[in-house]
Design a protein around this motif. Structure first.
Motif, PDB file in Angstrom:
ATOM      1  N   ASP A 147      -4.084   6.503   5.537  1.00 57.43           N
ATOM      2  CA  ASP A 147      -3.419   6.837   4.285  1.00 57.43           C
ATOM      3  C   ASP A 147      -1.914   6.764   4.522  1.00 57.43           C
ATOM      4  O   ASP A 147      -1.350   7.634   5.195  1.00 57.43           O
ATOM      5  CB  ASP A 147      -3.809   8.254   3.831  1.00 57.43           C
ATOM      6  CG  ASP A 147      -5.304   8.370   3.549  1.00 57.43           C
ATOM      7  OD1 ASP A 147      -5.759   7.689   2.620  1.00 57.43           O
ATOM      8  OD2 ASP A 147      -5.998   9.126   4.257  1.00 57.43           O
ATOM      9  N   PRO A 148      -1.254   5.714   4.012  1.00 56.44           N
ATOM     10  CA  PRO A 148       0.183   5.550   4.259  1.00 56.44           C
ATOM     11  C   PRO A 148       1.019   6.719   3.750  1.00 56.44           C
ATOM     12  O   PRO A 148       0.733   7.278   2.687  1.00 56.44           O
ATOM     13  CB  PRO A 148       0.524   4.263   3.505  1.00 56.44           C
ATOM     14  CG  PRO A 148      -0.768   3.529   3.381  1.00 56.44           C
ATOM     15  CD  PRO A 148      -1.807   4.600   3.222  1.00 56.44           C
ATOM     16  N   ASP A 200      -9.194  -0.373  -2.358  1.00 57.36           N
ATOM     17  CA  ASP A 200      -9.221   0.042  -3.762  1.00 57.36           C
ATOM     18  C   ASP A 200      -9.540   1.527  -3.864  1.00 57.36           C
ATOM     19  O   ASP A 200     -10.491   1.946  -4.524  1.00 57.36           O
ATOM     20  CB  ASP A 200     -10.250  -0.783  -4.536  1.00 57.36           C
ATOM     21  CG  ASP A 200     -10.144  -0.552  -6.044  1.00 57.36           C
ATOM     22  OD1 ASP A 200      -9.061  -0.105  -6.479  1.00 57.36           O
ATOM     23  OD2 ASP A 200     -11.127  -0.810  -6.759  1.00 57.36           O
ATOM     24  N   GLU A 201      -8.735   2.319  -3.181  1.00 57.33           N
ATOM     25  CA  GLU A 201      -8.861   3.771  -3.251  1.00 57.33           C
ATOM     26  C   GLU A 201      -7.493   4.375  -2.967  1.00 57.33           C
ATOM     27  O   GLU A 201      -6.673   3.783  -2.242  1.00 57.33           O
ATOM     28  CB  GLU A 201      -9.895   4.296  -2.252  1.00 57.33           C
ATOM     29  CG  GLU A 201      -9.609   3.960  -0.795  1.00 57.33           C
ATOM     30  CD  GLU A 201     -10.663   4.542   0.135  1.00 57.33           C
ATOM     31  OE1 GLU A 201     -10.617   5.764   0.366  1.00 57.33           O
ATOM     32  OE2 GLU A 201     -11.509   3.774   0.602  1.00 57.33           O
ATOM     33  N   LYS A 219      -1.881   3.406  -1.923  1.00 62.50           N
ATOM     34  CA  LYS A 219      -3.257   2.986  -1.684  1.00 62.50           C
ATOM     35  C   LYS A 219      -3.597   3.125  -0.200  1.00 62.50           C
ATOM     36  O   LYS A 219      -2.728   3.013   0.665  1.00 62.50           O
ATOM     37  CB  LYS A 219      -3.458   1.525  -2.105  1.00 62.50           C
ATOM     38  CG  LYS A 219      -3.322   1.274  -3.602  1.00 62.50           C
ATOM     39  CD  LYS A 219      -4.517   1.821  -4.357  1.00 62.50           C
ATOM     40  CE  LYS A 219      -4.473   1.403  -5.821  1.00 62.50           C
ATOM     41  NZ  LYS A 219      -5.640   1.922  -6.570  1.00 62.50           N
ATOM     42  N   ALA A 220      -4.871   3.358   0.087  1.00 58.99           N
ATOM     43  CA  ALA A 220      -5.322   3.429   1.473  1.00 58.99           C
ATOM     44  C   ALA A 220      -5.333   2.025   2.093  1.00 58.99           C
ATOM     45  O   ALA A 220      -5.352   1.020   1.386  1.00 58.99           O
ATOM     46  CB  ALA A 220      -6.708   4.056   1.547  1.00 58.99           C
ATOM     47  N   ALA A 253       0.831  -1.209   0.000  1.00 57.09           N
ATOM     48  CA  ALA A 253       0.000   0.000   0.000  1.00 57.09           C
ATOM     49  C   ALA A 253       0.863   1.255   0.000  1.00 57.09           C
ATOM     50  O   ALA A 253       0.542   2.240  -0.666  1.00 57.09           O
ATOM     51  CB  ALA A 253      -0.924  -0.007   1.214  1.00 57.09           C
ATOM     52  N   THR A 254       1.967   1.222   0.738  1.00 55.93           N
ATOM     53  CA  THR A 254       2.864   2.380   0.782  1.00 55.93           C
ATOM     54  C   THR A 254       3.523   2.592  -0.571  1.00 55.93           C
ATOM     55  O   THR A 254       3.643   3.730  -1.047  1.00 55.93           O
ATOM     56  CB  THR A 254       3.944   2.169   1.865  1.00 55.93           C
ATOM     57  OG1 THR A 254       3.307   1.879   3.122  1.00 55.93           O
ATOM     58  CG2 THR A 254       4.804   3.409   2.023  1.00 55.93           C
TER      59      THR A 254
END
Length: 313
Positions: free
Chosen positions: A170-171, A208-209, A150-151, A145-146
């Motif tokens: 939120d990374p 998925d955001e 991605k959230a 994610a980072t």
């Protein structure tokens, strides 16, 4: 943001890449290198200040990237293959293996591949006692994610409240503080930047955001004030027996003084008397509260009540 290791690899490859692609545009280079144009410009500005020992203008890498295209003017030898001495190779191997033990800092498969290539080139292997543990699913999700911005949905165990909570974050980056790795992220519920210790992340799911932390939070340096004494929180002075000295590896304790026989006086901040009382009782006679007196009395009363419960039974 990308991890330090990924950016270093990219920077080391940029000069030969731009020499092989003369006059490439910013857009094309950013797309091929897998970064945004903003990150590409940051990398170019960083690379522009690197070079040979001495630091004079003639020793630094020189690039022309003010216009629409990028061109290498002076490579400072970065176009030559890197040749490692045996001590240098061993040092890199030791560092890579150490990074493998820290969750989330590097891609384990990429690090193992680099180790194998260095060992093959050096013609020998660095002996290790234990195999590196496999990366956990939560650590892999956080790292992914980072890297992809991605959230994340986290289930996180808070040591100060002894509870598991679910939060969307939120990374921003992965940071190393002491011997532990942390995810620095914008917590939407708290509306602020928080540090999440990897070994306290129960589970992590990539959403998925897009990750969308506020720009000031991204630009700011990692906030490690969490690891300093917070004057807004109460602090306890504990007497820790030698048998419980392992606590210093797992809890935010500050040594006040070392006592004969291997015991310690240590300070620890905490969120509530109820949690701290349960925490101390869990160590039995190995940990005692010296101050504050009210907390010591609460621990003593809880211990007496527990003993009476056994007697009544």
């Amino acid at each position: 943001m990308t991890q330090v290791s990924e950016r270093l690899v990219r920077l080391l490859n940029m000069v030969p890449y731009f020499q092989a692609h003369p006059q490439i545009s910013h857009e094309e280079a950013a797309a091929e290198l897998g970064v945004t144009r903003k990150q590409l410009l940051a990398d170019l500005n960083q690379l522009w200040m690197c070079g040979l020992p001495g630091g004079g203008p003639g020793d630094l890498i020189d690039l022309d990237f003010d216009g629409d295209n990028i061109e290498v003017i002076f490579s400072a030898g970065m176009d030559r293959a890197l040749r490692l001495t045996s001590p240098e190779a061993t040092g890199i191997l030791v560092a890579l293996r150490a990074l493998l033990d820290v969750p989330g800092m590097v891609d384990p498969e990429a690090a193992r591949s680099a180790i194998a290539k260095i060992e093959s080139a050096a013609g020998s292997t660095l002996a290790v006692d234990d195999p590196t543990p496999a990366e956990s699913a939560s650590a892999a999700a956080v790292r992914a994610a980072t890297r992809t911005a991605k959230a994340l949905s986290l289930e996180y165990h808070s040591a100060s409240h002894d509870a598991v909570s679910t939060r969307t974050v939120d990374p921003i980056r992965v940071v190393l503080v002491g011997d532990n790795s942390y995810l620095e992220a914008w917590c939407r519920a708290a509306e602020g930047v928080r540090l999440f210790r990897f070994d306290r992340i129960v589970s992590a799911q990539v959403l998925d955001e897009p990750s969308n932390p506020p720009e000031p939070a991204v630009a700011a340096e990692p906030d490690t004030s969490l690891f300093d004494a917070d004057p807004a929180l109460p602090s306890a002075t504990l007497l820790i027996d030698r048998s419980a000295s392992w606590m210093f590896d797992y809890y935010p304790l500050r040594v006040v003084r070392e006592l004969p026989g291997g015991a310690f006086e240590a300070a620890m901040t905490y969120a509530s008397d109820a949690w701290m009382s349960r925490f101390v009782l869990g160590f039995g006679s190995a940990v005692r509260v010296l101050e504050p007196a009210a907390l010591a009395a609460r621990v003593r009363e809880s211990a007496v009540a527990a003993l009476h419960a056994y007697e009544d039974g």
